[in-house]
Design an enzyme around this catalytic site. Structure first.
Site, PDB file in Angstrom:
ATOM      1  CG  ASP A  44      19.478  12.294   3.181  1.00 51.88           C
ATOM      2  OD1 ASP A  44      20.583  11.736   3.219  1.00 51.88           O
ATOM      3  OD2 ASP A  44      19.041  12.852   2.154  1.00 51.88           O
ATOM      4  CG  ASP A  77      21.567   8.144   3.263  1.00 55.17           C
ATOM      5  OD1 ASP A  77      22.013   7.136   2.676  1.00 55.17           O
ATOM      6  OD2 ASP A  77      22.290   9.067   3.674  1.00 55.17           O
ATOM      7  CE1 TYR A  80      21.439   8.721   7.541  1.00 54.94           C
ATOM      8  CE2 TYR A  80      19.074   8.994   7.316  1.00 54.94           C
ATOM      9  CZ  TYR A  80      20.359   9.357   6.959  1.00 54.94           C
ATOM     10  OH  TYR A  80      20.571  10.334   6.025  1.00 54.94           O
ATOM     11  CG  HIS A 217      27.900  14.951   2.230  1.00 55.07           C
ATOM     12  ND1 HIS A 217      28.855  14.186   2.858  1.00 55.07           N
ATOM     13  CD2 HIS A 217      26.704  14.570   2.755  1.00 55.07           C
ATOM     14  CE1 HIS A 217      28.268  13.374   3.731  1.00 55.07           C
ATOM     15  NE2 HIS A 217      26.968  13.596   3.686  1.00 55.07           N
TER      16      HIS A 217
END
Length: 325
Positions: A44, A77, A80, A217
């Site tokens: 991420d 990820d 972005y 999440h």
């Protein structure tokens, strides 16, 4: 079976085949002369150095040098907010090449896709054009990596989540995924068969999405239902993921399986912590950072670091038994 000698050659030879064949493509990576293996895990991250991404990268470089890491794993990820537009998207250079500049990080990167990557041009991340531009880059949907005493099974987890197929405010690149039921069925069969066939001392599964998490999440129920039983049945040691923007270690009470979240590569979610069984929750940090792993034939070591280079948590395991490091 492919032996990794030159990352550029590896990708040019295998990247498209690995993205299209039904069975999981298998790669090999050399280990140290004593048979040990060390690597970093970050997820991420792709925000052009912002949200402390550059600070995480700096500390990864320091730890990577001390450990003499063999490679780096990205849990997805990668870019972005919406993946890459195409192979010429400047985000690839600005979020990857220009950020991870330390000499110790100029090793092979093994990457899976996250849900944000699926919002862009998925095939762009598989393209050999990117590897020609930066030889350390390798991203596939699902594949196997063999390194010494370890087999890694990288799994494409985004298509498992029902909500991505019903969201009306986001578009996803489902090329080569539909019909979804067939794709998931084949993938689960391939992962199960590969795990059964593996004779490695250590089995590690890598995906983007959490199985269990106390983060924003939380648990991914589709993976709990469909993937977790396969991991438990095949005596997997570690499940490594991103998706929740935190660092986390959860220990299974029912098996040897450890759940390790390394999703702190850039933007973190301070205070996003859900209640969780404290007998299972060994560590949770709602900030940026990364994970470092060292594995020998008989022992695995895991450590989490923050953006200041502080070791926040450590854990080790002797084959099938777990103990504090």
């Amino acid at each position: 079976m492919a032996t990794i000698k030159s990352p550029v050659v590896l990708v040019l030879l295998y990247i498209y085949m690995a993205a299209t064949v039904a069975q999981l493509q298998r790669f090999e990576h050399p280990v140290k002369s004593d048979g040990s293996l060390s690597f970093l895990v970050v997820g991420d991250w792709g925000r052009r150095g912002l949200y402390n991404q550059s600070n995480v990268a700096y500390q990864m470089g320091n730890v990577g040098e001390r450990m003499d890491v063999n490679f780096i794993i990205s849990t997805g990820d990668n870019f972005y907010d919406n993946g890459l537009i195409d192979e010429d998207d400047p985000a690839f250079f600005e979020s990857f090449t220009a950020v991870y500049t330390a000499p110790s990080l100029q090793k092979q990167w093994y990457s899976v896709l996250g849900n944000h990557d699926y919002r862009g041009n998925v095939l762009a991340q598989f393209s050999p054009v990117l590897t020609q531009r930066d030889s350390k880059w390798l991203c596939l949907r699902s594949f196997i990596l063999h390194a010494g005493h370890v087999d890694f099974f990288f799994v494409d987890t985004t298509p498992f989540q029902d909500k991505y197929f019903t969201e009306i405010d986001q578009e996803y690149d489902w090329r080569d995924i539909l019909p979804r039921e067939n794709y998931l069925s084949d993938l689960l069969k391939d992962v199960d068969a590969a795990l059964q066939k593996s004779s490695a001392k250590w089995k590690i599964v890598v995906g983007h999405h959490t199985i269990f998490s106390a983060g924003h999440h939380g648990n991914t129920e589709e993976l709990v239902d469909k993937l977790l039983p396969i991991l438990e049945a095949n005596d997997v040691n570690l499940y490594i993921n991103g998706h929740d923007h935190c660092l986390e270690h959860i220990s299974s009470l029912n098996s040897r399986l450890q759940f390790l979240t390394s999703g702190g590569g850039s933007k973190a979610w301070r205070g996003a912590i859900k209640p969780f069984n404290l007998d299972e929750m060994k560590f949770y940090y709602d900030g940026q950072g990364f994970m470092a792993v060292e594995i020998t034939e008989i022992e695995a070591y895991v450590a989490f670091y923050d953006i200041f280079g502080n070791m926040l948590h450590k854990w080790s395991s002797y084959e099938s038994t777990h103990s504090a490091w």
